[in-house]
Design an enzyme around this catalytic site. Structure first.
Site, PDB file in Angstrom:
ATOM      1  N   GLU A  61     -32.557  -7.585   2.593  1.00 46.17           N
ATOM      2  CA  GLU A  61     -31.413  -6.700   2.402  1.00 46.17           C
ATOM      3  C   GLU A  61     -30.899  -6.258   3.767  1.00 46.17           C
ATOM      4  O   GLU A  61     -31.674  -5.963   4.669  1.00 46.17           O
ATOM      5  CB  GLU A  61     -31.823  -5.478   1.568  1.00 46.17           C
ATOM      6  CG  GLU A  61     -30.709  -4.505   1.286  1.00 46.17           C
ATOM      7  CD  GLU A  61     -31.157  -3.368   0.371  1.00 46.17           C
ATOM      8  OE1 GLU A  61     -30.452  -2.349   0.331  1.00 46.17           O
ATOM      9  OE2 GLU A  61     -32.203  -3.499  -0.299  1.00 46.17           O
ATOM     10  N   GLU A 113     -25.050   2.067   5.248  1.00 42.76           N
ATOM     11  CA  GLU A 113     -25.130   3.236   4.371  1.00 42.76           C
ATOM     12  C   GLU A 113     -24.336   4.374   5.024  1.00 42.76           C
ATOM     13  O   GLU A 113     -24.614   4.742   6.160  1.00 42.76           O
ATOM     14  CB  GLU A 113     -26.580   3.711   4.213  1.00 42.76           C
ATOM     15  CG  GLU A 113     -27.519   2.675   3.614  1.00 42.76           C
ATOM     16  CD  GLU A 113     -27.701   2.866   2.130  1.00 42.76           C
ATOM     17  OE1 GLU A 113     -26.918   3.635   1.549  1.00 42.76           O
ATOM     18  OE2 GLU A 113     -28.614   2.257   1.570  1.00 42.76           O
TER      19      GLU A 113
END
Length: 610
Positions: free
Chosen positions: A77, A81
């Site tokens: 991943e 964010e």
């Protein structure tokens, strides 16, 4: 992380299948919020992934852009964010097999919730690099990058994590919140043959302007997981007016709509000013009508809506700091997609001008002598941390180079920011460090920003000092203009920044420009002449043997070069800087000295005229 596996349910093999289904259904329905996710149908291995979006404001939630290996045992991943709690931070992360996080928090002067910004990352077999508005912000090249080798889907989501230490507490009053995505594009990794990205090593493949939902490319998610306090619903992925809008809502009012009027979350006042925060962006016209605000016994003479669209500053007659006041507000409207008017709100005004220097804080620990105990930053308090966890040594442990062992034994690691409310004056800030976990260099390396200025790069406490040894960073001439001293920490390696103590002294400037409160080990005088048209001179002095460096930056924080890096003996020294290779403009020059295991930092604004 942007995505997490659903929590395993350890149920007996004797439980009937229909009962398992019932438990799962009840668990999902128990989630109080509704989030959203859009993901590609296809997975990609390596490439340049870019997006233009405006993130959602408000603590307790995050709006994201990332890639994720959907299925399989080995976790892969790569994240961008943007946490709603921060106005000065972007979080980057590469999550590798074993669900190992390699996190970086990067400081930004641009509030990501106010306008659109372009974000991107390049994923190759050798590095992952993240970008904001065309500038590389952070790069990872460690061995873990080679384990990012599985196909990953492109995803965007908005969700409320069940981890308030990370994202803050979600106040339901702020809902709904929205993240707006303008476009997404993908370029494949084609080293030596491309047309975009670093060294043109990437080839453009597709660009989606989100004029409509391309169902051959994208799917809307319908799942959740254990750490997610919402269920994803397709209703909260909306294509409208050339944007893809992700919505975080309550469980009833889903979709791109707003049925709730704004309200006031908190108010703070002192002197002739009250600051108040609305629960959502509000209409500027109604928000700046003076008659929409009332404080008993106090005249409100003016009101100004701030750039975030949610904060107002009221000009008032003098507030009595010993009295109790409440702010009454009505008739303020929200912004689209809402059409709601605040009928009335009444909130107490927290009366405080902030801390008065000297301020001393035992970060990560309890009160110690003149040092205040650590606490969480909230609108109600005058100082506190954001993120991180306490990390303390036993009370019998000794810290070298100090008689404040109790302070240097305590610490908080994984810090993103520490904030202190202070009147608008000039201060000397002492940050107190001790490396109490690692013994080898390069395990923990981080940058430190104070009031938006990077005061130290790649701080490695083992390299700068030693394990369990006091090391201070002392920054002079810190001007607080907005009532809050902001200290920000940015990971360079994926180990967590640490801080043990803070001391803030007010600078009492004498007629010759020197401060009586500055430590005697290092002195720096203002650059002269300033402005200048060719060269300027800085004069500095050391009380003991040490080393001095100077680096020049533009106003965007980009380094223009190191102009001094040398050992220095005790005494007075001068440095003449010739700016022959720079054009006219305003620059920052940062002078640092390491003396007796303390790093002193001073940043000055200089004006070059040619």
């Amino acid at each position: 992380m942007a995505y997490s596996s659903i929590t395993n349910l350890y149920l007996s093999k004797f439980i009937r299948p229909f009962f398992i289904i019932l438990i799962l259904a009840v668990t999902l329905e128990a989630k109080p919020y509704r989030g959203a996710e859009l993901r590609t149908n296809e997975a990609y291995t390596y490439g340049r992934f870019a997006v233009r979006y405006q993130s959602a404001p408000g603590a307790g939630q995050t709006s994201t852009f990332f890639t994720y290996h959907d299925g399989g045992i080995e976790w892969n991943e790569i994240d961008i964010e943007i946490l709603g709690r921060y106005t000065d931070d972007i979080q980057f992360n590469a999550i590798t097999p074993g669900q190992t996080n390699n996190v970086n928090h990067s400081y930004t002067e641009d509030n990501p919730h106010i306008g659109f910004h372009t974000y991107a990352f390049e994923w190759t077999p050798d590095y992952v690099a993240w970008y904001m508005d065309g500038e590389e912000v952070y790069r990872q090249t460690g061995d873990h990058v080679q384990t990012l080798n599985h196909p990953q889907k492109i995803m965007m989501n908005i969700w409320p994590p069940m981890y308030p230490g990370w994202v803050g507490e979600l106040d339901p009053e702020i809902l709904p919140v929205f993240a707006y995505y303008d476009w997404v594009e993908y370029a494949s990794y084609t080293p030596g043959e491309g047309d975009i990205g670093t060294d043109n090593n990437f080839t453009h493949q597709w660009h989606d302007d989100f004029d409509s939902w391309n169902q051959t490319r994208w799917s809307k998610a319908t799942h959740t997981w254990g750490g997610n306090n919402s269920d994803f619903t397709p209703d909260n992925v909306v294509f409208k007016d050339g944007y893809m809008i992700l919505c975080l809502t309550d469980e009833t009012n889903t979709g791109y709509q707003d049925q709730s009027p704004p309200t006031i979350l908190w108010a703070r006042g002192y002197g002739h000013q009250v600051t108040a925060k609305f629960s959502e962006p509000v209409d500027s016209t109604s928000a700046e009508i003076v008659s929409n605000y009332s404080i008993s016994g106090i005249t409100v003479s003016g009101v100004e809506l701030q750039a975030d669209g949610q904060t107002v500053v009221l000009s008032t007659s003098l507030l009595d700091e010993t009295s109790d006041y409440s702010l009454v507000c009505f008739n303020v409207k929200d912004t689209p997609p809402g059409d709601n008017k605040l009928l009335g709100a009444n909130v107490p005004i927290v009366m405080s001008a902030g801390m008065q220097a000297p301020v001393r804080i035992n970060v990560g620990g309890n009160a110690q002598d003149e040092f205040l105990g650590d606490q969480l930053w909230t609108p109600e308090v005058d100082y506190g941390y954001e993120d991180g966890s306490p990390a303390s040594l036993p009370s019998t442990s000794e810290i070298s180079g100090t008689d404040l062992d109790a302070v240097y034994r305590d610490g908080r690691q994984g810090l993103v920011a520490y904030r202190v409310r202070l009147p608008g004056r000039k201060y000397t800030v002492r940050l107190m460090f001790s490396e109490n976990q690692y013994t080898d260099a390069a395990w923990r390396t981080f940058d430190v920003y104070i009031e938006g200025n990077r005061v130290v790069d790649d701080l490695d406490l083992i390299e700068a000092s030693a394990a369990k040894t006091a090391f201070d960073v002392i920054t002079e001439g810190v001007t607080v203009r907005d009532g809050v001293l902001d200290i920000f920490f940015s990971d360079v390696h994926h180990s967590k920044p640490v801080l043990n103590g803070i001391e803030v002294l007010e600078e009492e400037t004498s007629v010759n420009g020197h401060s009586h409160n500055l430590p005697p080990a290092f002195r720096i005088q203002p650059a002269y002449p300033n402005p200048f048209n060719a060269s300027t001179t800085l004069t500095y002095s050391l009380g003991s043997d040490g080393s001095v460096s100077a680096e020049v930056f533009n106003l965007q924080g980009q380094s223009m070069g190191t102009v001094l890096n040398t050992p220095a003996a005790p005494g007075v020294h001068t440095m003449r800087w010739n700016a022959t290779n720079l054009g006219s403009g305003i620059y920052l020059i940062r002078i640092q000295a390491i003396v007796e295991k303390k790093l002193y930092s001073n940043t000055q604004k200089i004006v070059l005229l040619k």
